[in-house]
Design an enzyme around this catalytic site. Structure first.
Site, PDB file in Angstrom:
ATOM      1  N   GLN A  27     -42.282  -3.388  15.584  1.00  0.00           N
ATOM      2  CA  GLN A  27     -41.407  -3.083  14.450  1.00  0.00           C
ATOM      3  C   GLN A  27     -41.926  -3.766  13.186  1.00  0.00           C
ATOM      4  OE1 GLN A  27     -38.668  -0.951  14.605  1.00  0.00           O
ATOM      5  NE2 GLN A  27     -38.708  -1.170  12.381  1.00  0.00           N
ATOM      6  N   LYS A  81     -33.748   2.651  18.598  1.00  0.00           N
ATOM      7  CA  LYS A  81     -34.848   3.174  19.420  1.00  0.00           C
ATOM      8  C   LYS A  81     -34.561   2.977  20.912  1.00  0.00           C
ATOM      9  CE  LYS A  81     -38.012   2.588  15.619  1.00  0.00           C
ATOM     10  NZ  LYS A  81     -38.897   1.743  14.833  1.00  0.00           N
ATOM     11  N   ASP A 114     -46.519   5.251  17.304  1.00  0.00           N
ATOM     12  CA  ASP A 114     -46.210   5.308  15.873  1.00  0.00           C
ATOM     13  C   ASP A 114     -47.291   6.075  15.114  1.00  0.00           C
ATOM     14  OD1 ASP A 114     -43.833   4.353  14.880  1.00  0.00           O
ATOM     15  OD2 ASP A 114     -44.493   2.247  14.774  1.00  0.00           O
TER      16      ASP A 114
END
Ligand code: NAD
Length: 284
Positions: free
Chosen positions: A97, A53, A120
C-alpha cells in the site's frame, strides 16, 4: 442533465462476480487465489483502502493476508517481507500500500515485487509490457476506466481521447491503454497550453488531476464520454471529482459520478488481476 451515468458500483459488482466465478473454477482445480497486502504505518486513508481490499477478497472467495509493519519499519524489513511473499507459492498477488514512510525508497520496494505477482501493475516489467502491448498486469485504475468506457458501447478506435494527468499510476497507463485500443490520444498536464481547447475536442475525456471541479462544462464536447478519476476531499467533508459534474453532465453523453464511479472499479480490477495471477501461476 442529458448525460447517462456510468454506474461504477454496478460495473464493479459485475467484475467481482466474474472474479468470484473464476475463483470457484480455480478452487475446483486445486488452486486457491491469494492476495497479500502489506501496510506500513498507520495512515488512516491507507488503513481504509487496505480494509476495503481485504473485504473485496472475502467477497470474491480470494484468500488474503494482511501484513502490518510499524511506521518506523526499515527498508530492509519491508524488503524482507516482500521477499518472503515472493518465495511463497501459495501467494499469487503482492500489493504494498502506497504511500510509504519517508525512510523507505518506494521504487526499490516496487522493483522487488516479482512481475508475475505485481497485481498493481507498477513494476518496471509490467510497465514495459503495457507499453509494448504485451500481456501484463494492467494498473487497476486505468484498466477500470477502459471497462467503464467500453460499458457505454463506445467504439474507442479512432476516437480522440484526452487524458488530463501524466502520473505513473493513472495518466500515463490510461493513455497507453487507450492507444492500445486505437484511440488518438492527447496527454495534458500541468505545463499544457490550450488545455481547455484540447479537452473540448475530446470524444473521450479522462480527468486524473487531483483538483476538484478542474474540468468545467465548456471543456466538455457535446456527447463525450467523461471519466472522472479525481478524488478530492472538499471543505464540506465530501468527496468531489476533478469534473464539475453538474455542468459537464449537461453536455456529456456519458459521465462517471464521484463517489460511485472509478473508485469501486479500481477495487474490482484488483480482484480481477489477483485471479489472473493465480491462473497464470497455475499455468491454466
Ligand atoms: P498525481 O498528483 O500523481 O498527478 C496529477 C497529474 O495532474 C500530474 O501529472 C500533473 O501534471 C497534472 N496536473 C496537475 N495540475 C494540473 C493543471 N493545472 N493542469 C493540467 N494538469 C495538471 O495524481 P494521481 O495519482 O494521478 O491522481 C489523480 C487524481 O486521481 C487524484 O485526485 C487521486 O486521488 C485520484 N485517484 C483516484 C483513484 C481511484 O481509484 N478513483 C486512483 C488513483 C488516483
Amino acid at each position: 442533465m442529458s448525460a447517462q451515468i456510468i454506474d461504477g458500483k454496478a460495473l464493479a459488482a459485475a467484475v467481482k462476480q466474474e472474479a468470484a466465478a473464476e475463483v470457484a473454477a480455480l478452487k475446483a482445480q486445486g488452486v486457491a487465489p491469494c492476495l497479500a497486502v502489506i501496510l506500513v504505518g498507520e495512515d488512516p486513508a491507507s488503513q481504509v483502502y487496505v480494509r476495503g481490499k481485504i473485504n473485496d477478497c472475502a467477497e470474491c472467495g480470494i484468500l488474503s493476508r494482511s501484513i502490518r509493519l510499524p511506521a518506523t519499519a526499515t527498508q530492509a524489513e519491508l524488503l524482507a517481507q516482500v521477499a518472503a511473499l515472493a518465495a511463497d507459492d501459495t501467494v499469487h498477488g503482492i500489493l504494498v500500500q502506497l504511500p510509504l514512510p519517508a525512510q523507505i525508497d518506494e521504487r526499490a520496494v516496487i522493483d522487488a515485487i516479482p512481475p508475475q505477482k505485481d497485481v498493481d501493475g507498477f513494476s518496471p516489467v509490467n510497465v514495459g509490457r503495457l507499453q509494448a502491448g504485451e500481456p501484463c498486469f494492467q494498473p487497476c485504475t486505468p484498466a477500470g476506466c477502459i471497462r467503464m468506457i467500453e460499458s457505454t458501447g463506445t467504439n474507442i478506435a479512432g476516437k480522440h481521447a484526452v487524458v488530463i494527468g501524466r502520473s505513473n499510476i493513472v495518466g500515463k497507463p490510461a493513455a497507453m491503454l487507450l492507444l492500445a485500443q486505437n484511440a488518438t490520444v492527447t496527454v495534458c498536464h500541468s505545463k499544457t497550453q490550450n488545455l481547455a481547447q484540447l479537452c473540448a475536442g475530446a470524444d473521450i475525456l479522462v480527468a486524473a488531476v487531483g483538483r476538484a471541479g478542474f474540468v468545467t462544462g465548456d471543456m466538455v464536447k457535446p456527447g463525450a464520454v467523461v471519466i472522472d478519476v479525481g478524488i478530492n476531499r472538499g471543505a464540506d467533508g465530501k468527496l468531489h471529482g476533478d469534473v464539475d459534474f453538474a455542468a459537464a453532465a449537461q453536455k456529456a453523453g456519458w459521465i462517471t459520478p464521484v463517489p460511485g464511479g472509478v473508485g469501486p472499479m479500481t477495487r474490482a480490477m484488483l480482484m480481477h488481476n489477483t485471479v489472473l495471477a493465480a491462473r497464470r501461476a497455475a499455468g491454466l
